[in-house]
Design an enzyme around this catalytic site. Structure first.
Site, short mmCIF file in Angstrom:
data_model
loop_
_atom_site.label_atom_id
_atom_site.label_comp_id
_atom_site.label_asym_id
_atom_site.label_seq_id
_atom_site.Cartn_x
_atom_site.Cartn_y
_atom_site.Cartn_z
N GLU A 181 5.22 -6.98 8.10
CA GLU A 181 4.24 -6.15 8.80
C GLU A 181 4.42 -6.12 10.31
OE1 GLU A 181 2.23 -6.81 4.84
OE2 GLU A 181 3.61 -7.89 6.14
N GLU A 202 1.48 -10.35 -0.94
CA GLU A 202 0.08 -10.77 -0.87
C GLU A 202 -0.57 -10.77 -2.25
OE1 GLU A 202 -1.63 -9.71 3.44
OE2 GLU A 202 -0.81 -7.96 2.41
N ALA A 225 0.83 -1.21 0.00
CA ALA A 225 0.00 0.00 0.00
C ALA A 225 0.87 1.26 0.00
CB ALA A 225 -0.91 0.00 1.22
N GLY A 283 2.29 -6.10 1.06
CA GLY A 283 1.19 -6.23 0.11
C GLY A 283 1.63 -6.73 -1.25
#
Length: 258
Positions: A132, A112, A66, A109
């Site tokens: 994270e 992911e 992000a 991300g």
């Protein structure tokens, strides 16, 4: 060519999707999210598309996750779509196979997004991690459970608990990476894999993957029931007749996808 996410067709049956924001480490912003969600829809609705290759521009980061500037400015909602979740893809329902070509580190991300795809081609320049926990958060776009489904759980637990990354060579050994190539060759190899998939009967490919993705969630009785349903869809297709006929006639099958 300055679009932050480029969508193009390669040949007749492969869609190429390229995250093109290298100056921001290909971080996901609202524009990329919207376009990536559109790419999923384009692939699903176009009967000629049989496989999708997802990649990014630059050697320093496949995708940094992000865009923190968007988060800090209160535009975090723009990084999700109703149908696809984060980046417009991690929760998207789809039948077409996606191959991700990674030629740079994929963290947070970015990993992911890789885990949301079906197959992964990586170069020796790539590495993978979910850092994270080092920042007081967790990998909430599927990473915390998808990683443990793709590699041995104890290795996933260590990565999730320490936030440390692994090399592409280690990821290949663990089964996260399908094909490992030299730097600069990931897209070429991913396209080669996509063409192999495109050469097979599309409905059979889609239904096979649909059942395979449920293998760890259902018991065998339910899986056989699901396979029976998938088998009926495949057997009722025109391609189910075309395949044996082409074999007997010693020619390449012409798949209709119907």
């Amino acid at each position: 060519m300055d679009e932050v996410l480029q969508i193009s067709r390669v040949g007749e049956h492969v869609l190429m999707v390229n995250i093109n924001r290298p100056e921001k480490r290909n971080a996901i912003n609202g524009a990329i999210t919207l376009r990536l969600g559109q790419a999923v829809k384009i692939a699903e609705e176009d009967p000629q598309i049989r496989a999708v290759v997802l990649t990014s521009t630059g050697e320093h980061s496949f995708c940094a996750g992000a865009d923190l500037a968007e988060v800090a400015s209160g535009r975090q909602a723009a990084l999700q779509t109703e149908e696809g979740g984060f980046a417009g893809i991690v929760e998207a329902r789809r039948l077409k196979p996606w191959i991700v070509a990674v030629d740079a580190p994929a963290y947070g991300g970015g990993l992911e997004i890789c885990l949301a795809c079906d197959l992964l081609v990586a170069s020796s320049r790539a590495s993978f991690g979910l850092p994270e926990v080092k920042r007081g958060i967790c990998a909430g776009a599927g990473g915390v459970f998808r990683l443990a489904r793709r590699i041995p759980p104890v290795v996933a637990y260590e990565m999730l608990a320490t936030g440390e990354s692994i090399s592409s060579e280690r990821a290949y050994q663990l089964g996260l990476v399908n094909r490992l190539v030299e730097p600069g060759e990931a897209v070429t190899e991913a396209l080669r894999l996509a063409e192999q998939i495109a050469g097979c009967a599309p409905i059979a490919v889609q239904q096979s993957l649909r059942v395979a993705k449920c293998a760890s969630d259902l018991n065998e009785a339910n899986l056989f029931a699901l396979m029976g349903e998938a088998g009926r869809r495949v057997n009722q297709s025109a391609d189910a007749s075309e395949g044996p006929r082409a074999f007997l006639e010693r020619r390449k099958p012409v798949w209709s996808g119907r």
